[in-house]
Structure formats: structure tokens, C-alpha cells
Design an enzyme around this catalytic site. Structure first.
Site, PDB file in Angstrom:
ATOM      1  N   TYR A  27       0.816  -1.225   0.000  1.00  0.00           N
ATOM      2  CA  TYR A  27       0.000   0.000   0.000  1.00  0.00           C
ATOM      3  C   TYR A  27       0.846   1.271   0.000  1.00  0.00           C
ATOM      4  O   TYR A  27       0.433   2.289  -0.527  1.00  0.00           O
ATOM      5  CB  TYR A  27      -0.908   0.008   1.224  1.00  0.00           C
ATOM      6  CG  TYR A  27      -2.016  -1.002   1.137  1.00  0.00           C
ATOM      7  CD1 TYR A  27      -3.268  -0.646   0.651  1.00  0.00           C
ATOM      8  CD2 TYR A  27      -1.817  -2.325   1.524  1.00  0.00           C
ATOM      9  CE1 TYR A  27      -4.287  -1.581   0.559  1.00  0.00           C
ATOM     10  CE2 TYR A  27      -2.831  -3.265   1.437  1.00  0.00           C
ATOM     11  CZ  TYR A  27      -4.061  -2.884   0.952  1.00  0.00           C
ATOM     12  OH  TYR A  27      -5.075  -3.808   0.852  1.00  0.00           O
ATOM     13  N   THR A 103       4.993  -2.795   9.638  1.00  0.00           N
ATOM     14  CA  THR A 103       5.442  -2.862  11.038  1.00  0.00           C
ATOM     15  C   THR A 103       4.189  -3.070  11.894  1.00  0.00           C
ATOM     16  O   THR A 103       3.717  -2.139  12.544  1.00  0.00           O
ATOM     17  CB  THR A 103       6.171  -1.560  11.453  1.00  0.00           C
ATOM     18  OG1 THR A 103       5.391  -0.434  11.014  1.00  0.00           O
ATOM     19  CG2 THR A 103       7.553  -1.471  10.879  1.00  0.00           C
ATOM     20  N   LYS A 223       4.869  11.585  13.359  1.00  0.00           N
ATOM     21  CA  LYS A 223       4.017  10.673  12.574  1.00  0.00           C
ATOM     22  C   LYS A 223       3.005   9.965  13.472  1.00  0.00           C
ATOM     23  O   LYS A 223       1.814   9.892  13.181  1.00  0.00           O
ATOM     24  CB  LYS A 223       4.906   9.652  11.848  1.00  0.00           C
ATOM     25  CG  LYS A 223       4.197   8.423  11.332  1.00  0.00           C
ATOM     26  CD  LYS A 223       3.263   8.742  10.181  1.00  0.00           C
ATOM     27  CE  LYS A 223       2.323   7.590   9.868  1.00  0.00           C
ATOM     28  NZ  LYS A 223       1.346   7.915   8.841  1.00  0.00           N
ATOM     29  N   CYS A 277      -3.771   1.913  10.132  1.00  0.00           N
ATOM     30  CA  CYS A 277      -2.939   2.849  10.915  1.00  0.00           C
ATOM     31  C   CYS A 277      -3.489   3.188  12.296  1.00  0.00           C
ATOM     32  O   CYS A 277      -2.792   3.039  13.293  1.00  0.00           O
ATOM     33  CB  CYS A 277      -2.758   4.139  10.112  1.00  0.00           C
ATOM     34  SG  CYS A 277      -2.193   3.825   8.445  1.00  0.00           S
TER      35      CYS A 277
HETATM   36  N1  SAJ Z   1     -13.303   7.394  11.552  1.00  0.00           N
HETATM   37  C1  SAJ Z   1     -14.338   7.689  12.417  1.00  0.00           C
HETATM   38  N2  SAJ Z   1     -14.648   9.006  12.616  1.00  0.00           N
HETATM   39  C2  SAJ Z   1     -13.984  10.013  11.977  1.00  0.00           C
HETATM   40  C3  SAJ Z   1     -12.937   9.699  11.111  1.00  0.00           C
HETATM   41  C4  SAJ Z   1     -12.618   8.364  10.909  1.00  0.00           C
HETATM   42  O1  SAJ Z   1     -14.959   6.804  13.007  1.00  0.00           O
HETATM   43  O2  SAJ Z   1     -14.333  11.177  12.212  1.00  0.00           O
HETATM   44  C5  SAJ Z   1     -12.911   5.992  11.333  1.00  0.00           C
HETATM   45  C6  SAJ Z   1     -12.991   5.539   9.882  1.00  0.00           C
HETATM   46  O3  SAJ Z   1     -14.269   5.120   9.542  1.00  0.00           O
HETATM   47  C7  SAJ Z   1     -11.973   4.406   9.866  1.00  0.00           C
HETATM   48  C8  SAJ Z   1     -10.916   4.874  10.862  1.00  0.00           C
HETATM   49  O4  SAJ Z   1     -11.537   5.868  11.654  1.00  0.00           O
HETATM   50  O5  SAJ Z   1     -12.531   3.197  10.322  1.00  0.00           O
HETATM   51  C9  SAJ Z   1      -9.645   5.417  10.224  1.00  0.00           C
HETATM   52  O6  SAJ Z   1      -9.983   6.275   9.132  1.00  0.00           O
HETATM   53  P1  SAJ Z   1      -9.190   7.622   8.814  1.00  0.00           P
HETATM   54  O7  SAJ Z   1      -9.784   8.235   7.617  1.00  0.00           O
HETATM   55  O8  SAJ Z   1      -9.126   8.452  10.028  1.00  0.00           O
HETATM   56  O9  SAJ Z   1      -7.714   7.114   8.611  1.00  0.00           O
HETATM   57  P2  SAJ Z   1      -6.868   6.198   7.578  1.00  0.00           P
HETATM   58  O10 SAJ Z   1      -6.394   5.019   8.365  1.00  0.00           O
HETATM   59  O11 SAJ Z   1      -7.560   5.932   6.307  1.00  0.00           O
HETATM   60  O12 SAJ Z   1      -5.665   7.169   7.310  1.00  0.00           O
HETATM   61  C10 SAJ Z   1      -4.947   7.777   8.387  1.00  0.00           C
HETATM   62  C11 SAJ Z   1      -4.815   9.269   8.083  1.00  0.00           C
HETATM   63  N3  SAJ Z   1      -4.273   9.974   9.234  1.00  0.00           N
HETATM   64  C12 SAJ Z   1      -4.795  11.150   9.667  1.00  0.00           C
HETATM   65  O13 SAJ Z   1      -5.754  11.662   9.152  1.00  0.00           O
HETATM   66  C13 SAJ Z   1      -4.111  11.780  10.815  1.00  0.00           C
HETATM   67  C14 SAJ Z   1      -3.917   9.431   6.848  1.00  0.00           C
HETATM   68  O14 SAJ Z   1      -3.676  10.802   6.597  1.00  0.00           O
HETATM   69  C15 SAJ Z   1      -2.568   8.718   7.067  1.00  0.00           C
HETATM   70  O15 SAJ Z   1      -1.774   8.813   5.915  1.00  0.00           O
HETATM   71  C16 SAJ Z   1      -2.858   7.247   7.322  1.00  0.00           C
HETATM   72  O16 SAJ Z   1      -3.685   7.151   8.491  1.00  0.00           O
HETATM   73  C17 SAJ Z   1      -1.548   6.523   7.552  1.00  0.00           C
HETATM   74  O17 SAJ Z   1      -1.126   5.808   6.626  1.00  0.00           O
HETATM   75  O18 SAJ Z   1      -0.924   6.697   8.599  1.00  0.00           O
END
Ligand code: SAJ
Length: 453
Positions: A27, A103, A223, A277
Site C-alpha cells: 500500500y 510494522t 508521525k 494505521c
Molecule cells: N473514523 C471515524 N470518525 C472520523 C474519522 C474516521 O470513526 O471522524 C474511522 C474511519 O471510519 C476508519 C478509521 O476511523 O474506520 C480510520 O480512518 P481515517 O480516515 O481516520 O484514517 P486512515 O487510516 O484511512 O488514514 C490515516 C490518516 N491519518 C490522519 O488523518 C491523521 C492518513 O492521513 C494517514 O496517511 C494514514 O492514516 C496513515 O497511513 O498513517
């Protein structure tokens, strides 16, 4: 002598004269390899999985990411990108290596750095003077200086900064928007010394619009802080949802109002926090620190991990109110992806929700337009097939396709006295009720309850 080497390296970077090897073509690694190839570098993507390598060399990506297959195809055809399983062969040609292996955490929530250590072994054994090594895998604080640097130095007999360059450059790309975010999100570059930071910055400036220089130890914590902040914020939103439920108040309205304050930005509650993440990075942040120091991080994880059970509780309650039992019900789960509009089900809250419903004896059918994963339930081909003969619909993922469902039509496919448990609050409760569905949204106002009464 040293400054001439750095000058030459910077010149090579600017002229795209550096041969890049990316270890790990998943990814993070594959978008990285493809974007550096697109900018003009010759890139070799390495992966232990034969199907990954074969697909890349055929111009295809197994990573389900918008635009990635096209990018891979274009660069393979142009001769700038190829893949191999043979790490040693690839490294023998490398001027720079980017490590982007997984990791994960183990069952005890402790980091498993074995993939990273194995990659470092291979790099250390073959490292030449002047090489630039970049770590993009997410790592616990202190890893660069306490583990990565000494390991490379002892295996190669070379000195970081003087003989080779080493930097931590964490990725910031959310699945579904990986290519755009790789280019547009400001990129942190933390070298183990100023020379390393300088050269790594030059390299990432060829693809990323903004690069921010720091040191390796600071970049590691920054990070982890980003994803942990988001996890804690969502945990607060989920906690608010549970508080609002006990008061019969709509949490969506509460958050909307609170967020009109210029310094408040509460995230959105939901059925749980999934993905590669957020469920993992907070544990990396608190790895090895005194037990009393990471309380807020652990509590947030516990709250978010408890949400799938809460959704199942709502299902049981809703079915009971409709005069039905879980074990005699057919339940249609909408969404196995961990978030909306992505084809990625890693650590999705759908897994514990479906698992619990199955263990309670329900017949569970799932539909997801992007994910083949079913977590042990039966797969439906579309929303209609999922809803047909169902007693209950459970919304787990906020895909756009689900938001445009015609509730009257949906209701017509279902059994008598149907219920809907909206874990993402994508439907208007009143509209669902008008369509004849018993609506249970996460911290929505229950049917019959009125505001201002
Ligand atoms: N979620 C909620 N409520 C929200 C936002 C998200 O319940 O208000 C849930 C989502 O449905 C999902 C989970 O949280 O199940 C994670 O979703 P996400 O959109 O917050 O995160 P990822 O894992 O898709 O991506 C995150 C992002 N980090 C941040 O926004 C700080 C992304 O920018 C990073 O690049 C990525 O982690 C990473 O690779 O670390």
C-alpha cells in the site's frame, strides 16, 4: 571530500540519476515506487510475493488504489519501473533504497519489527559508500537512532552521515487518496544528521510539493502523534455518542453545534475505528514508556474498540423492540470496508460486528461494492439481494452508494416489521421511519422522543 560527495549526490538527485530500490511493494511501497518512476528515476520495486511482482511487471497493481494501475503500467512500459523478488540483485544496483515494509503489532499490542529488521539485514550487507537509505515504515520512537542506524553501521562497517545517509520519511497517504496525498501532503524528512536530512529532502522534493526538514527522532513521534490525535478525537466523539444516548439527545446535532466554536473540531462517531494505521499507531507511540504515561492513548483505544459491541447491542435492542430475536433473524450488513469509498477491509469494525452477530446465531449476509471480504457471512451481489427477506439492516461503512439508497424500496424487500441500525448516521431518522423502518442510529433521538419537550 565529504562536501563534494554531497554535492554530487544532490546533483544526481536533481538529474534523476539515482537508481532507486523500494523494499516492500504494498500500500505504501508501490505508490512510492511508481511516483518516483513517474518523475524520471529508474526504480526497482521488491516484494517477496510472486503474484505482486508478476502483476507489477505486467503493468498491474494488486493494491486497490485509484489511478495506481495506470501509473504502474505507464512506467513499466516506459522502462522506468520493474519488480523483482530478488532483493540482493536489486540492491546490487541501488544508489538509494526506500524501505516501506509493514510494522504490525502482535497480540499483546507490541510492535513487530521483524520485517523491518530483515530488510535492514539485506541492505546492511550490501551497502556501498554514498548510499541514501530512507525508512518510510511507521516505527516506534527511538527506532532510527537505537536500532536502524547501529544495525546498518555494524553490518556494513560504514558510518552514517560520513559514509552513507539515513533518514526517516514517514508516509502520510490515506488509502483511497494515496497518490494525491503523496504529492500534496507536506512531507516530513528527518535525517540522522544534517547531511542525511539535506539529501533526503532533495530526493522527496522531486515528487512532493512541500517538504519539511526535521530530525529522525522528532519525525518518528510526529508521525505517531498525527494518527493518535485522530484516534483520541474519534474516541471522544464515540464517548459523546454514548453519553448522548443515555440522555436521549442526538449526538450529530451536539457535535454540529459544538463545532461552530472556532477552536473546536470534534470528529465523527461510528461503529469503530479500523484500517491499517489508527488501531496500531497509538500502541507504537506508547511502546516502552512508563505505564502511567500513556493513559489517554490506551483509554481512547479501548473506547474505539468497544464500539462494534455497542452496535451489536443496538441490533439486539432494535430486534427485540420489533418482537424478534437475533437467532431467528436475517441481518444484512452494509459494508465490510473500514471506511467509506475504499476497497480495504483491514481491521474493519465489520469483522467483530459480523463475528458477534454470527455467534449469536443470526443469519448474516453482507454487501460491499468495493470489498470482496465477508468475514464469514454470506455475500450478496447488491443492496437488493442483501435486503431481500432481511429483518434488519446494519450500516457499517459510509460508502456513497449506501447514502443514496431509496429507503422505501429497501423496506419493500424486507420482512415485516423491519429495523435499521445506522452505525454511521447516513440516513435521516424521520425518512427511515416514514418508509416504515424502525430506525436505530448511533446516538440518534429514539422514535417518539422529541427535542424541546
Ligand atoms: N473514523 C471515524 N470518525 C472520523 C474519522 C474516521 O470513526 O471522524 C474511522 C474511519 O471510519 C476508519 C478509521 O476511523 O474506520 C480510520 O480512518 P481515517 O480516515 O481516520 O484514517 P486512515 O487510516 O484511512 O488514514 C490515516 C490518516 N491519518 C490522519 O488523518 C491523521 C492518513 O492521513 C494517514 O496517511 C494514514 O492514516 C496513515 O497511513 O498513517
Amino acid at each position: 571530500m565529504k562536501s563534494i560527495t554531497i554535492k554530487k549526490l544532490i546533483e544526481d538527485v536533481r538529474n534523476k540519476n539515482l537508481r532507486l530500490v523500494v523494499l516492500g511493494s504494498g500500500y505504501v511501497g508501490l505508490p512510492t515506487a511508481a511516483l518516483f518512476a513517474e518523475t524520471g528515476f529508474k526504480v526497482i520495486a521488491v516484494d517477496p510475493k510472486p503474484e505482486v511482482v508478476k502483476n507489477i511487471n505486467n503493468g498491474l497493481s494488486l493494491v486497490n488504489e485509484p489511478g495506481l494501475s495506470e501509473l504502474v503500467k505507464r512506467n513499466v512500459e516506459a522502462g522506468r519501473l520493474r519488480a523483482t523478488q530478488n532483493t540482493a540483485e536489486a540492491l546490487s544496483q541501488a544508489d538509494s533504497v526506500i524501505i516501506s515494509v509493514q510494522t504490525p503489532i502482535d497480540r499483546n499490542k507490541k510492535p513487530n519489527l521483524s520485517f523491518l529488521m530483515k530488510a535492514l539485514e539485506e541492505v546492511g550487507k550490501t551497502m556501498k559508500k554514498g548510499m541514501l537509505v530512507i525508512i518510510s515504515s511507521t516505527v516506534p520512537p527511538g527506532t532510527m537512532l537505537e536500532k536502524v542506524k547501529p544495525k546498518l553501521e555494524s553490518l556494513s562497517g560504514l558510518k552514517a552521515e560520513a559514509d552513507f545517509h539515513l533518514a526517516y520519511v514517514p508516509e502520510r497517504m490515506a488509502p483511497g487518496k494515496a497518490l494525491k496525498e503523496f504529492v500534496e501532503s507536506p512531507r516530513l524528512v528527518g535525517g540522522v544528521g544534517p547531511n542525511s536530512t539535506k539529501i533526503a529532502t532533495e530526493l522527496f522534493k522531486t515528487v512532493c510539493k512541500t517538504v519539511i526538514e526535521t530530525d529522525a527522532a522528532t519525525a518518528e513521534i510526529a508521525k505517531l502523534a498525527e494518527n493518535t490525535y485522530r484516534d483520541i478525537n474519534i474516541a471522544f466523539a464515540n464517548q459523546l455518542a454514548l453519553i448522548c444516548e443515555q440522555h436521549g439527545v442526538d449526538v450529530k446535532e451536539v457535535i454540529k453545534l459544538a463545532n461552530t466554536h472556532p477552536r473546536v473540531n470534534i470528529h465523527t462517531p461510528g461503529p469503530g475505528v479500523g484500517g491499517p494505521c489508527l488501531p496500531k499507531d497509538p500502541y507504537l507511540l506508547i511502546c516502552g514508556i512508563k505505564p502511567s504515561t500513556g493513559d489517554i492513548v490506551r483509554v481512547a483505544r479501548r473506547i474505539n474498540d468497544s464500539m462494534p459491541k455497542h452496535i451489536v447491542k443496538l441490533v439486539v435492542e432494535a430486534l427485540k423492540a420489533a418482537g424478534k430475536s437475533v437467532e431467528r433473524s436475517r441481518i444484512a450488513v452494509l459494508g465490510t470496508a473500514y471506511k467509506g469509498n475504499v476497497g480495504d477491509s483491514r481491521l474493519s469494525p465489520a469483522e467483530p460486528i459480523i463475528g458477534e452477530l454470527l455467534s449469536l446465531g443470526a443469519k448474516v449476509v453482507v454487501y460491499d461494492p468495493y470489498c470482496p471480504e465477508t468475514f464469514g457471512a454470506k455475500r450478496a451481489a447488491n443492496v437488493k439481494h442483501a435486503a431481500e427477506g432481511s429483518d434488519c439492516i446494519v450500516v457499517v461503512t459510509d460508502h456513497s452508494e449506501f447514502k443514496s439508497i431509496d429507503l422505501n424500496e429497501l423496506r419493500s424487500f424486507m420482512r415485516d416489521n423491519p429495523v435499521i441500525v445506522d452505525g454511521r448516521r447516513i440516513f435521516e431518522p424521520e425518512k427511515a421511519r416514514e418508509a416504515g423502518l424502525r430506525y436505530y442510529g448511533l446516538a440518534s433521538v429514539k422514535s417518539g422522543a422529541r427535542k424541546n419537550k
